[in-house]
Design a protein around this motif. Structure first.
Motif, PDB file in Angstrom:
ATOM      1  N   GLU A 188       0.558   7.096   7.728  1.00  0.00           N
ATOM      2  CA  GLU A 188      -0.647   7.318   8.531  1.00  0.00           C
ATOM      3  C   GLU A 188      -1.903   6.988   7.716  1.00  0.00           C
ATOM      4  O   GLU A 188      -2.837   6.335   8.208  1.00  0.00           O
ATOM      5  CB  GLU A 188      -0.700   8.755   9.016  1.00  0.00           C
ATOM      6  CG  GLU A 188      -1.907   9.052   9.894  1.00  0.00           C
ATOM      7  CD  GLU A 188      -1.882  10.459  10.457  1.00  0.00           C
ATOM      8  OE1 GLU A 188      -2.579  10.713  11.453  1.00  0.00           O
ATOM      9  OE2 GLU A 188      -1.165  11.324   9.888  1.00  0.00           O
ATOM     10  N   GLU A 189      -1.900   7.395   6.453  1.00  0.00           N
ATOM     11  CA  GLU A 189      -3.041   7.114   5.580  1.00  0.00           C
ATOM     12  C   GLU A 189      -3.222   5.616   5.390  1.00  0.00           C
ATOM     13  O   GLU A 189      -4.353   5.088   5.460  1.00  0.00           O
ATOM     14  CB  GLU A 189      -2.810   7.804   4.232  1.00  0.00           C
ATOM     15  CG  GLU A 189      -3.884   7.555   3.195  1.00  0.00           C
ATOM     16  CD  GLU A 189      -3.520   8.145   1.839  1.00  0.00           C
ATOM     17  OE1 GLU A 189      -4.104   7.709   0.840  1.00  0.00           O
ATOM     18  OE2 GLU A 189      -2.622   9.020   1.784  1.00  0.00           O
ATOM     19  N   VAL A 190      -2.134   4.901   5.172  1.00  0.00           N
ATOM     20  CA  VAL A 190      -2.198   3.454   4.971  1.00  0.00           C
ATOM     21  C   VAL A 190      -2.685   2.754   6.232  1.00  0.00           C
ATOM     22  O   VAL A 190      -3.528   1.843   6.177  1.00  0.00           O
ATOM     23  CB  VAL A 190      -0.815   2.910   4.544  1.00  0.00           C
ATOM     24  CG1 VAL A 190      -0.776   1.384   4.622  1.00  0.00           C
ATOM     25  CG2 VAL A 190      -0.474   3.376   3.134  1.00  0.00           C
ATOM     26  N   ARG A 200       0.815  -1.213   0.000  1.00  0.00           N
ATOM     27  CA  ARG A 200       0.000   0.000   0.000  1.00  0.00           C
ATOM     28  C   ARG A 200       0.847   1.261   0.000  1.00  0.00           C
ATOM     29  O   ARG A 200       0.458   2.271  -0.613  1.00  0.00           O
ATOM     30  CB  ARG A 200      -0.947  -0.015   1.191  1.00  0.00           C
ATOM     31  CG  ARG A 200      -2.022  -1.081   1.062  1.00  0.00           C
ATOM     32  CD  ARG A 200      -3.081  -0.937   2.120  1.00  0.00           C
ATOM     33  NE  ARG A 200      -4.173  -1.866   1.900  1.00  0.00           N
ATOM     34  CZ  ARG A 200      -5.321  -1.824   2.568  1.00  0.00           C
ATOM     35  NH1 ARG A 200      -5.516  -0.901   3.493  1.00  0.00           N
ATOM     36  NH2 ARG A 200      -6.265  -2.704   2.322  1.00  0.00           N
ATOM     37  N   ALA A 202       3.263  10.902   6.510  1.00  0.00           N
ATOM     38  CA  ALA A 202       1.872  11.220   6.151  1.00  0.00           C
ATOM     39  C   ALA A 202       1.248  10.072   5.372  1.00  0.00           C
ATOM     40  O   ALA A 202       0.086   9.695   5.608  1.00  0.00           O
ATOM     41  CB  ALA A 202       1.831  12.512   5.343  1.00  0.00           C
ATOM     42  N   VAL A 203       1.982   9.476   4.448  1.00  0.00           N
ATOM     43  CA  VAL A 203       1.475   8.344   3.675  1.00  0.00           C
ATOM     44  C   VAL A 203       1.272   7.128   4.588  1.00  0.00           C
ATOM     45  O   VAL A 203       0.274   6.407   4.479  1.00  0.00           O
ATOM     46  CB  VAL A 203       2.429   8.020   2.515  1.00  0.00           C
ATOM     47  CG1 VAL A 203       2.030   6.699   1.842  1.00  0.00           C
ATOM     48  CG2 VAL A 203       2.442   9.144   1.494  1.00  0.00           C
ATOM     49  N   ARG A 257       1.201   4.318  -3.164  1.00  0.00           N
ATOM     50  CA  ARG A 257       1.145   5.757  -2.899  1.00  0.00           C
ATOM     51  C   ARG A 257       2.490   6.441  -3.083  1.00  0.00           C
ATOM     52  O   ARG A 257       2.683   7.581  -2.666  1.00  0.00           O
ATOM     53  CB  ARG A 257       0.614   5.991  -1.487  1.00  0.00           C
ATOM     54  CG  ARG A 257      -0.863   5.591  -1.324  1.00  0.00           C
ATOM     55  CD  ARG A 257      -1.219   5.386   0.139  1.00  0.00           C
ATOM     56  NE  ARG A 257      -2.656   5.150   0.319  1.00  0.00           N
ATOM     57  CZ  ARG A 257      -3.244   3.973   0.119  1.00  0.00           C
ATOM     58  NH1 ARG A 257      -2.517   2.923  -0.293  1.00  0.00           N
ATOM     59  NH2 ARG A 257      -4.545   3.835   0.329  1.00  0.00           N
ATOM     60  N   GLU A 268       6.726  13.447   4.299  1.00  0.00           N
ATOM     61  CA  GLU A 268       5.740  12.885   3.371  1.00  0.00           C
ATOM     62  C   GLU A 268       5.537  11.397   3.613  1.00  0.00           C
ATOM     63  O   GLU A 268       4.415  10.886   3.542  1.00  0.00           O
ATOM     64  CB  GLU A 268       6.179  13.130   1.929  1.00  0.00           C
ATOM     65  CG  GLU A 268       6.056  14.571   1.475  1.00  0.00           C
ATOM     66  CD  GLU A 268       6.167  14.693  -0.034  1.00  0.00           C
ATOM     67  OE1 GLU A 268       5.217  14.281  -0.737  1.00  0.00           O
ATOM     68  OE2 GLU A 268       7.207  15.175  -0.505  1.00  0.00           O
ATOM     69  N   THR A 269       6.622  10.683   3.905  1.00  0.00           N
ATOM     70  CA  THR A 269       6.522   9.256   4.198  1.00  0.00           C
ATOM     71  C   THR A 269       5.627   9.001   5.401  1.00  0.00           C
ATOM     72  O   THR A 269       4.777   8.095   5.386  1.00  0.00           O
ATOM     73  CB  THR A 269       7.922   8.670   4.451  1.00  0.00           C
ATOM     74  OG1 THR A 269       8.686   8.751   3.244  1.00  0.00           O
ATOM     75  CG2 THR A 269       7.843   7.218   4.901  1.00  0.00           C
ATOM     76  N   ARG A 308      -4.520   3.834   8.598  1.00  0.00           N
ATOM     77  CA  ARG A 308      -5.939   4.087   8.848  1.00  0.00           C
ATOM     78  C   ARG A 308      -6.814   3.117   8.051  1.00  0.00           C
ATOM     79  O   ARG A 308      -7.905   2.750   8.477  1.00  0.00           O
ATOM     80  CB  ARG A 308      -6.288   5.522   8.467  1.00  0.00           C
ATOM     81  CG  ARG A 308      -5.882   6.542   9.526  1.00  0.00           C
ATOM     82  CD  ARG A 308      -6.226   7.938   9.075  1.00  0.00           C
ATOM     83  NE  ARG A 308      -5.936   8.920  10.111  1.00  0.00           N
ATOM     84  CZ  ARG A 308      -5.930  10.232   9.915  1.00  0.00           C
ATOM     85  NH1 ARG A 308      -6.197  10.709   8.700  1.00  0.00           N
ATOM     86  NH2 ARG A 308      -5.663  11.064  10.899  1.00  0.00           N
ATOM     87  N   ALA A 309      -6.305   2.693   6.881  1.00  0.00           N
ATOM     88  CA  ALA A 309      -7.085   1.779   6.036  1.00  0.00           C
ATOM     89  C   ALA A 309      -7.105   0.363   6.601  1.00  0.00           C
ATOM     90  O   ALA A 309      -8.091  -0.355   6.479  1.00  0.00           O
ATOM     91  CB  ALA A 309      -6.518   1.779   4.619  1.00  0.00           C
TER      92      ALA A 309
END
Length: 359
Positions: free
Chosen positions: A342-344, A305, A339-340, A309, A336-337, A346-347
């Motif tokens: 964290e997004e992953v 994932r 932030a990505v 991204r 940026e890493t 959460r999924a």
């Protein structure tokens, strides 16, 4: 999505600096098999001086460099002591056994990358016992890749060297990221190399040269290592065009390794803030960050994932993920890493975990 891919799989993905490209284009070359490539000769002289050894040999890769060293030190049927998490044992295709008939005696690596002296004492074979392979060599790794890029101290290296001398053994150092260790410990690199009989270090990892490693030791050892390199097909011709980048790497890229270490600490501290990630930021000493995942997402899915991204990390197997900072990665990329990541996270969810070698 990051504006460009952020590749944290390894410091082997570094690209040569503009100064390296210029030096490569202008390199004076000759036939190295005849000893006539002036740029390779200069690199070897410079490398030997830099690490406090009498002589050096340029090789295409760290794996070949380690194998040349083991073949130069050992005869068929000899035994080499290695750590169970070492690169030589796990990621170099068993070359010393396949090519040289050398047996590995595997001892556990401690979490700090060391091999306990008590384990070494118990492992050395009695030389008058015909049942046993004769112990010839101890191999150490600095920094230790699979133990999270930890740096072996001069004091530990000195203690192993003293034991080896007492038992008539030799010590080889897989110093692929040795300059990272020296920077992390705030010592000159010779404080790490003076205790060992031979050392290999990579130009193509944190030092960002496009190709190559160097093996160093005394002159008799390097003569034997050159014969081993020939057997392995590693003798090159007008290879000064790549050696030139190695000279620039040694001249200009060592001190900046602290930037990589700072970025690795920033990454580790950021990852520690996510409840799905298990990491000890205080153990991150150099440019390697290793962590595990929990709460439903596997290492493999996490890595997949991230890649989708634009962020690349490595699945080490066993639920472990590795990220390596290097030239070309800055603090903005780390932000940026995170932030990505964290997004992953959460999924969530989960996919089967299978690891791949990471160098």
């Amino acid at each position: 999505m990051p504006s460009k891919p952020i590749d944290l799989r390894s410091d082997t993905v570094t690209l040569p600096t503009p100064a390296m490209r210029t030096a490569m284009a202008r390199a004076e070359v000759g036939d190295d098999v005849y000893g006539e490539d002036p740029t390779i000769n200069r690199l070897e002289e410079f490398a030997a001086q830099r690490v406090g050894k009498a002589a050096a040999m340029f090789v295409p890769s760290g794996t070949m460099g380690n194998l040349c060293a083991l073949l130069a030190h050992c005869q068929r049927g000899d035994e080499v002591i290695v750590g169970d998490a070492s690169h030589i044992y796990n990621y170099e295709a068993g070359g010393a056994s396949v090519v040289g008939g050398v047996a590995f005696h595997v001892l556990p690596n401690q979490p700090d990358g060391t091999i306990a002296l008590d384990h070494l004492r118990a492992a050395v074979r009695w030389l008058d016992d015909p049942h046993c392979a004769e112990t010839r060599l101890i191999c150490l790794e600095n920094t230790h890749n699979s133990c999270g890029g930890v740096a072996l101290s001069p004091e530990y290296l000195a203690s192993v060297a003293a034991f080896a001398r007492e038992r008539g053994l030799l010590v080889h150092l897989d110093g692929a990221r040795m300059f990272n260790a020296a920077i992390a410990l705030s010592v000159d690199v010779t404080e790490l190399t003076r205790h060992v009989d031979s050392v290999m270090f990579c130009l193509s990892k944190g030092l960002a040269a496009p190709v190559g490693s160097v093996v160093c030791g005394d002159e008799a050892f390097i003569r034997r290592a050159r014969r081993a390199r020939k057997v392995l097909g590693g003798s090159m011709r007008q290879a000064g065009v790549i050696a030139a980048a190695g000279i620039v790497a040694l001249e200009t890229m060592v001190d900046r390794l602290e930037e990589d270490h700072a970025n690795a600490r920033m990454l580790a501290e950021g990852l520690a803030g996510f409840p799905q990630i298990v990491i000890e930021p205080e153990r991150v000493q150099t440019n390697i960050v290793i962590f595990t995942l929990r709460d439903g997402i596997s290492a493999e899915e996490f890595v997949v994932r991230l890649r989708e991204r634009g962020v690349l990390m490595g699945d080490m197997g066993g639920g472990r993920v590795r990220a390596v900072t290097h030239y070309g990665i800055d603090a903005g990329d780390i932000a940026e890493t995170l932030a990505v990541a964290e997004e992953v996270l959460r999924a969530g969810s989960g996919v089967r975990d299978q690891g791949f070698p990471l160098h």
